[in-house]
Design an enzyme around this catalytic site. Structure first.
Site, PDB file in Angstrom:
ATOM      1  N   ASP A  34       0.637  -1.123  -0.056  1.00 42.41           N
ATOM      2  CA  ASP A  34      -0.097   0.108   0.098  1.00 42.41           C
ATOM      3  C   ASP A  34       0.885   1.321   0.008  1.00 42.41           C
ATOM      4  O   ASP A  34       1.806   1.241   0.180  1.00 42.41           O
ATOM      5  CB  ASP A  34      -0.649   0.076   1.368  1.00 42.41           C
ATOM      6  N   LYS A  56      -3.192   3.306  -1.970  1.00 43.97           N
ATOM      7  CA  LYS A  56      -4.405   3.900  -1.879  1.00 43.97           C
ATOM      8  C   LYS A  56      -4.324   4.657  -0.305  1.00 43.97           C
ATOM      9  O   LYS A  56      -3.496   4.261   0.340  1.00 43.97           O
ATOM     10  CB  LYS A  56      -5.590   3.015  -1.628  1.00 43.97           C
ATOM     11  N   MET A 170      -8.638   8.780   8.607  1.00 43.43           N
ATOM     12  CA  MET A 170      -9.468   9.126   7.471  1.00 43.43           C
ATOM     13  C   MET A 170     -10.156  10.281   7.664  1.00 43.43           C
ATOM     14  O   MET A 170     -11.249  10.296   6.904  1.00 43.43           O
ATOM     15  CB  MET A 170     -10.241   7.759   6.815  1.00 43.43           C
TER      16      MET A 170
HETATM   17  N1  SAH Z   1      -4.697  -0.109   8.935  1.00 42.15           N
HETATM   18  C1  SAH Z   1      -4.204   1.452   9.332  1.00 42.15           C
HETATM   19  C2  SAH Z   1      -5.251   2.531   8.874  1.00 42.15           C
HETATM   20  C3  SAH Z   1      -5.761   2.450   7.401  1.00 42.15           C
HETATM   21  S1  SAH Z   1      -6.973   3.853   7.281  1.00 42.15           S
HETATM   22  C4  SAH Z   1      -3.817   1.309  10.803  1.00 42.15           C
HETATM   23  O1  SAH Z   1      -3.905   0.487  11.598  1.00 42.15           O
HETATM   24  O2  SAH Z   1      -2.893   2.511  11.010  1.00 42.15           O
HETATM   25  C5  SAH Z   1      -6.083   5.190   6.788  1.00 42.15           C
HETATM   26  C6  SAH Z   1      -5.842   6.221   8.048  1.00 42.15           C
HETATM   27  O3  SAH Z   1      -4.952   5.809   9.061  1.00 42.15           O
HETATM   28  C7  SAH Z   1      -5.450   7.497   7.477  1.00 42.15           C
HETATM   29  O4  SAH Z   1      -6.201   8.195   6.740  1.00 42.15           O
HETATM   30  C8  SAH Z   1      -4.950   8.055   8.832  1.00 42.15           C
HETATM   31  O5  SAH Z   1      -6.131   8.768   9.591  1.00 42.15           O
HETATM   32  C9  SAH Z   1      -4.358   6.922   9.682  1.00 42.15           C
HETATM   33  N2  SAH Z   1      -2.920   6.879   9.507  1.00 42.15           N
HETATM   34  C10 SAH Z   1      -2.182   5.828   9.092  1.00 42.15           C
HETATM   35  N3  SAH Z   1      -0.942   6.157   9.038  1.00 42.15           N
HETATM   36  C11 SAH Z   1      -0.884   7.297   9.812  1.00 42.15           C
HETATM   37  C12 SAH Z   1       0.435   8.135  10.480  1.00 42.15           C
HETATM   38  N4  SAH Z   1       1.526   7.575  10.241  1.00 42.15           N
HETATM   39  N5  SAH Z   1       0.009   9.169  10.945  1.00 42.15           N
HETATM   40  C13 SAH Z   1      -1.257   9.777  11.227  1.00 42.15           C
HETATM   41  N6  SAH Z   1      -2.374   8.915  10.698  1.00 42.15           N
HETATM   42  C14 SAH Z   1      -2.230   7.884   9.926  1.00 42.15           C
END
Ligand code: SAH
Length: 246
Positions: A34, A56, A170
């Site tokens: 991803d 994505k 998100m």
């Molecule tokens: N599976 C991922 C989340 C996927 S949804 C997890 O467990 O972290 C994607 C969202 O995750 C983004 O829109 C944001 O809100 C958050 N996100 C992912 N990585 C991030 C990061 N390094 N810092 C802040 N928000 C993050």
């Protein structure tokens, strides 16, 4: 037919990868990854490993989920060890469950390797514990992708009146609606919240504000970003540690 490892890549800091994830990454014949998975992780793969990008971010899919499912399946037919590498944890808004169901229905063996989710680790790197004795006894991780104005919202907004921590993923583009909605259900306008962008990386940005001013303060903040709403945000004042250590 090969085996698929639905693998969490962690939130950004490459050292937050689990040992198990690292082992399968080193063994992989193909890695399907991803946008949110730190690309430096791919350097750990063996030579000759195939890389497939199905990036994505923020729900704006470059490749529709159905196509991603099929890509995983097709690679399982072709290779022995298939790593499906996803940002954070594969089952926290990662659609890992859908991918598991799709390949399972087609008889593909798989394992799930949980990852450190951004929902707890980005706050941790910002000096915000998601629970804290006497402040918050629970935390919830909520999609911010759905507009709060949606008629048949599945989000139980009315239950957000307490001081329990809420982490919206998100949600940056919906922040004006989210903060407005939280004020509507009875939270104070000066209720603490934070936006954390690129959490756990050297580019991490933390903005502290209130439900009333957070939108104004985060106009230029880049994604990926998450929103933390709760009294625990106030602890950053004392617990901020990351910025001094990078
Ligand atoms: N599976 C991922 C989340 C996927 S949804 C997890 O467990 O972290 C994607 C969202 O995750 C983004 O829109 C944001 O809100 C958050 N996100 C992912 N990585 C991030 C990061 N390094 N810092 C802040 N928000 C993050």
């Amino acid at each position: 037919m090969g085996k698929v490892y639905l693998t969490g890549a962690g939130p950004g800091d490459i050292e937050l990868l689990t040992l198990k994830a690292l082992r399968v990454i080193k063994e992989a014949d193909v890695i399907i990854y991803d946008r949110l998975a730190n690309p430096d992780i791919l350097k750990e793969a063996k030579s000759g490993c195939e890389f497939v990008y199905v990036g994505k971010e923020d729900g704006r899919h470059i490749m529709p989920q159905d196509d991603i499912n099929e890509v995983i399946y097709q690679n399982a037919l072709k290779y022995d060890i298939v790593v499906r590498l996803k940002g954070g944890d594969p089952f926290v808004f990662g659609r890992g469950g859908e991918e598991a169901l799709y390949i399972q229905e087609r008889g593909v063996r798989y394992e799930v390797i949980p990852g450190i989710t951004s929902s707890i680790s980005a706050p941790a790197y910002a000096g915000i514990p998601v629970t804290h004795r006497g402040v918050s006894v629970s935390f919830r991780v909520v999609t911010g992708h759905e507009s709060p104005n949606k008629k048949e919202s599945q989000i139980p907004w009315e239950t957000f009146k307490t001081d329990d921590t809420i982490v919206f993923l998100m949600g940056l583009h919906n922040l004006p609606k989210i903060s407005k909605k939280l004020i509507e259900i009875g939270k104070a306008k000066d209720y603490p919240c934070a936006v954390i962008s690129k959490g756990t990386t050297k580019d991490q940005i933390v903005v502290i504000g209130t439900l009333e001013n957070i939108v104004e303060k985060t106009k230029d903040v880049p994604t990926p970003a998450l929103i933390v709403v709760g009294r625990v945000v106030e602890l950053r004042e004392q617990l901020q540690w990351f910025e001094e250590n990078v």
